[in-house]
Design a protein around this motif. Sequence first.
Motif, PDB file in Angstrom:
ATOM      1  N   GLY A  17       7.784  -8.122  18.458  1.00 56.66           N
ATOM      2  CA  GLY A  17       8.919  -7.239  18.649  1.00 56.66           C
ATOM      3  C   GLY A  17       8.596  -5.810  18.332  1.00 56.66           C
ATOM      4  O   GLY A  17       9.035  -4.890  19.014  1.00 56.66           O
ATOM      5  N   LEU A  20       5.670  -4.011  20.881  1.00 50.97           N
ATOM      6  CA  LEU A  20       5.880  -3.739  22.292  1.00 50.97           C
ATOM      7  C   LEU A  20       6.823  -2.576  22.526  1.00 50.97           C
ATOM      8  O   LEU A  20       7.701  -2.303  21.738  1.00 50.97           O
ATOM      9  CB  LEU A  20       6.431  -4.997  22.967  1.00 50.97           C
ATOM     10  N   VAL A  21       6.624  -1.941  23.617  1.00 50.48           N
ATOM     11  CA  VAL A  21       7.507  -0.862  24.043  1.00 50.48           C
ATOM     12  C   VAL A  21       8.631  -1.500  24.843  1.00 50.48           C
ATOM     13  O   VAL A  21       8.363  -2.272  25.739  1.00 50.48           O
ATOM     14  CB  VAL A  21       6.723   0.108  24.933  1.00 50.48           C
ATOM     15  N   PRO A  22       9.858  -1.202  24.490  1.00 50.27           N
ATOM     16  CA  PRO A  22      10.930  -1.943  25.128  1.00 50.27           C
ATOM     17  C   PRO A  22      11.104  -1.674  26.604  1.00 50.27           C
ATOM     18  O   PRO A  22      11.201  -2.591  27.405  1.00 50.27           O
ATOM     19  CB  PRO A  22      12.171  -1.495  24.372  1.00 50.27           C
ATOM     20  N   ALA A  23      11.121  -0.432  26.998  1.00 52.02           N
ATOM     21  CA  ALA A  23      11.574  -0.118  28.344  1.00 52.02           C
ATOM     22  C   ALA A  23      10.620  -0.664  29.385  1.00 52.02           C
ATOM     23  O   ALA A  23      11.028  -1.116  30.433  1.00 52.02           O
ATOM     24  CB  ALA A  23      11.718   1.368  28.496  1.00 52.02           C
ATOM     25  N   ALA A  89      14.230   3.820  29.571  1.00 48.87           N
ATOM     26  CA  ALA A  89      14.354   4.515  28.290  1.00 48.87           C
ATOM     27  C   ALA A  89      15.159   3.626  27.359  1.00 48.87           C
ATOM     28  O   ALA A  89      15.509   2.501  27.703  1.00 48.87           O
ATOM     29  CB  ALA A  89      15.066   5.858  28.486  1.00 48.87           C
ATOM     30  N   SER A  90      15.449   4.145  26.196  1.00 52.99           N
ATOM     31  CA  SER A  90      16.364   3.416  25.324  1.00 52.99           C
ATOM     32  C   SER A  90      17.232   4.415  24.595  1.00 52.99           C
ATOM     33  O   SER A  90      16.841   5.549  24.355  1.00 52.99           O
ATOM     34  CB  SER A  90      15.594   2.580  24.307  1.00 52.99           C
ATOM     35  N   PRO A 111       9.452  -9.498  25.366  1.00 58.31           N
ATOM     36  CA  PRO A 111       9.686 -10.245  24.134  1.00 58.31           C
ATOM     37  C   PRO A 111      11.179 -10.445  23.930  1.00 58.31           C
ATOM     38  O   PRO A 111      11.638 -11.532  23.688  1.00 58.31           O
ATOM     39  CB  PRO A 111       9.114  -9.355  23.054  1.00 58.31           C
ATOM     40  N   THR A 112      11.938  -9.397  24.028  1.00 57.63           N
ATOM     41  CA  THR A 112      13.395  -9.472  24.006  1.00 57.63           C
ATOM     42  C   THR A 112      13.928  -8.076  24.210  1.00 57.63           C
ATOM     43  O   THR A 112      13.273  -7.094  23.889  1.00 57.63           O
ATOM     44  CB  THR A 112      13.960 -10.028  22.690  1.00 57.63           C
ATOM     45  N   LEU A 113      15.109  -7.966  24.748  1.00 56.11           N
ATOM     46  CA  LEU A 113      15.732  -6.643  24.842  1.00 56.11           C
ATOM     47  C   LEU A 113      16.428  -6.313  23.537  1.00 56.11           C
ATOM     48  O   LEU A 113      16.568  -5.166  23.164  1.00 56.11           O
ATOM     49  CB  LEU A 113      16.743  -6.609  25.986  1.00 56.11           C
TER      50      LEU A 113
END
Lengths: 558, 257
Positions: A17, A20-23, A89-90, A111-113
Motif C-alpha cells: 500500500g 505504490l503510487v495510487p493514480a 491524481a489524488s 493494490p487498492t484505491l
Amino acid sequence: MISLRPFLGFLLFFSLGFLLVPAASVAADPATAVEARHTPEQVELGRRMYQEGILPSGELMTARVQGDIRLTGEQVICGACHRRSGMGASEGQEVVPAVTGDILYAPLRLPTLKPPLPPTQRAAYTDETLKRAIRDGIGPDGQAFNPFMPNYPLSDTELDSVIAYLRSLSIAPAPGVTETEVHFATIVADAVEPAARKAFLDTMQTFVAQKNVPTRNEDQRAAHAPWHKAWVFGPYRKWVLHVWELNGPRESWPEQLAAQYAEQPVFAVVSGLAPGGWQPMHEFCEGFEVPCLFPITDLPVIDDDDFYTVYLSRGMVLEGEAIARHLAEQQLLGQVIVQVYREGDAKGQTAAAALRDVLQKRGLQVRDARLQDGAEGTTAFWQSLIEDSGAGVVVSWLGASDMAALWSSGLPAKPPIERIYLSSTQFGPGADGIPPAAVDRVYFIHPYELPQKLNRLLLRSTGWLRSKRIYAPAEKRIQADAFFALKMAGGAMKTIRGYFIRDYFLESIEHMVDNASYTSVYPRVSLAPGQRFVVKGYYIAKDDGKGGLQAVTEWGSQ
Amino acid sequence: MNWKYPLPRIPGSRAMVLSAALALTVSGAAALAAEADEHSGHAASEQAMEHDHSGHAAPEQAMEHDHSADEHAGHDAGAADDPHAHHRAMMQQTGYRRSEHDYALHDVPLVDMQGNQTSLLAQLDAGKPVMVNFIFTTCTTICPVMSATFQQVQSELGAERDQVRMISVSIDPEHDTPARLREYAELFDAGDQWEFLTGSLANSIAVQKGFDVYRGNKMNHEPTTLMRKGQGDPWVRIDGLASAADIVKEYHAMLGR
C-alpha cells in the motif's frame, strides 16, 4: 490456535500500500499500439473535449454529479481531474485514476484505491464499456464509479473522438530518456558573475554526481530485476546534466537553446541563472513542451495560461504589488509618492511598473524618477527630487551605492519625507549605512525569510554544501534555490517512476511542493494544480536594531 | 506530493484493517478458526464505530445517522459468506454521513471577497441559518463539485435563498486573493447570500480546525458541508458528496420543516 497468517497478510498489505503510487501505479502491459482507425481530426476533437471542455459543435460540455448537480464549462473538463497527462491524481481520499488509452485498454491490478480495502482488479476496457463508463459511471466489471466522476451525456460520435484522444495521450516516449539515462539541462548565461556561476554549477554538478553513485547497485538491479520488483527497480536512470551556456546578445538565445536541444534533447530543464527577464527560456520551454523547474530569476513570465515553467517567486512584480498594498494599509496613498529606479535596470523597471499599475487602477499617480545610465545618485539628485516633488513617500528600487548620497544628505530624517521603502533584493537585506535618525522611517520589502533566521532554515543544504566543500556563503540564495530545484526534480522522478511523461512530471511537482521539507530561502512554499509560483508571501520589515529585520506584516496573508 | 494512500477517516478503521488482513488470508483454511473469532470482534467494533468519533476533535455530542446506501450490508448477511461484501459496499458507497456537533468556534479574523476585514463569528452569527463549505480556486477534483453543489442548492432554494447565508472558506488563502475569489464566485453565479472568505494561512487553518476539517494540506481535503439553524444551535455536518436535493432536504429538516 493463533494463526500467523492474518499478521502476514497485514504486513504484505501495508508494504504494498505504501510503496505504490495510487493514480497510475501498475499498468499490466507495456503500451499497446494506437490504432490507425482514428483520424487526426478525431483526435483533435477529442483533445478539445478532454482538455478544454468544448464539444465538436463548439458548445460547452455539460455533465451531472449525484443526479442533480449540473456542471459545465471548466468544471467538466476531463483533464482538470485526470490531468493534462491523463495520468490521474489524488485529492484527499479521492483517487482519480489514470485514463490514458494504454492503461484503460489493459487489465489493471491496483493494490487498492482505499486501504485497508482489498486490491482492485479491473478488466480491460473495450470501446463499449468505456462509453458506458463515461455516460453512466459504470466500470468494466459493472461496479459503480466514485460519485465525483460526472456522467457525461455524449453521443457515440463524440465519445469516439474522446477515445481517439485517450488512445493518443501520453504514449509518445518523452525525448531525453533512454533505457539507462535521463537527460536534464540547466541554463547559464555568460553575463553571470564568475563567483555566482561557480557556486551555482558546483551545486548542480555535485548533486547530480552524487545522485549517480550506485550505492545500492541501482544500475545492476534495474538491469536484472526479478519480475515482481521490475516496476520498482526498472525505472532507475542515471542523470546526465547538460549545462547550456548562453552567449552573446539575448536575441540569439532562442536559437542557441533550440540548437542545444536539437543536439541532445532533455527531459526537463532544472534551475538556471541568467540576468534580465526569463522570457527567452520560458518561451523555449513552452514551445518545446519541456518542463523548466525553478529558474533563479527575479523576472519571471507571469502568464496564467502557460504550463511548462514553474517559478519560485513572482519576483519584482510581487515586490511592487506588495508595496502598493502596504501603502494602502498604512493610509499613505494621500501622500506624494515618488519611486526611483535606474534606467536600463530591468528589475527596478519591472517593480516600478507593477507598483504604478496597482496605483493607477485605484486612480492614483506615482511619480517616477530615473537615474540615467552612468549617472550616480548624488546629493543634488536627491535634493532636487524631494524638494521639487514634496515627496512624502520614496520607494527606491536602487542598490546600496546609489542610496549612499541620500543617507548622508540628512533629507530622510526631515519633512516632507515620512516613509522610505527599499527592496532588499536590490538594496540588500539590512540597514547598513542608514543614519539612525532615518532608520525608523525605512521599510523593506523582503520576499524571503528574515536574515537572522536564514542560516537555520538552510541547514539542510548548507550542511551538504559544506560537506562537499562547495559552500559559497556570499551566494546563499543561488545555492539554496538550485538545491531546491534539484530536490524537487528528484522527488518528482521518484513519483513518476517508469512513466517518463513530462506533463505527469510537472503535475507531480504541483502535488509535492506543499510537503517539501526544504523550502530554500522562503519561509513557506506552496503549489496546486495550475499554479506556477511557489512563493506566495513576503514580509514588509524594519531594521530590528540587531543587524536583522523585524517583520511588520504577516507572511502570505490576504 | 502526498502520494501515500490517505487512510480513510472512518472511525473504527483499525477493525477494518484487521478484516482486510483477514480477507487476504481467507483462502487458507487454516485461518478459519481464528477468523471466526476475529469477526465477532470485528462486528463489535463496527457497532462502536457508529458512535466513536474520536477522529473528530472539538467538544461535541455526536448523533450519527448513517445515510450511506448499504454500507454495512456485508455484516448482516454474515461475513463468512462473502468477506469482501462489506468492502465492496464501501467502495460503491454513494451516500453521505450526517452528524451533529457543537463546535467551540473562536472569532478568527478573515477577509471577504471585497477585500474587507471581517471575522468568522461576524460571518456566522448574522441572525440567519448558515451553510459552510471549504474550497480553493485551483482545486480540481472536489471543490468544483462542492461549489457546483452550492450553486445548485441556491437555485433549488429559489426565493428562500435570501433567508440563508452560504459561506465558502478558502483553504489556500495565500493564493486565493479577494479578486480570485470574486472571479470564482462569478463562475458559479454566486448570489448575494453566498460569501467567499480568505485571510491568512494561520487563520484559515484555525477555522478548519474549529470545524474539524483540517487535514494538514490542502491537497488532502475532504468534501464536508456544515449547516446551522441559528446561533447556539448544533451544527449539522454532512461528510461525503451529497446531492443538492439532499442538502436542501437536510436544510429543511434542520429548520424543522
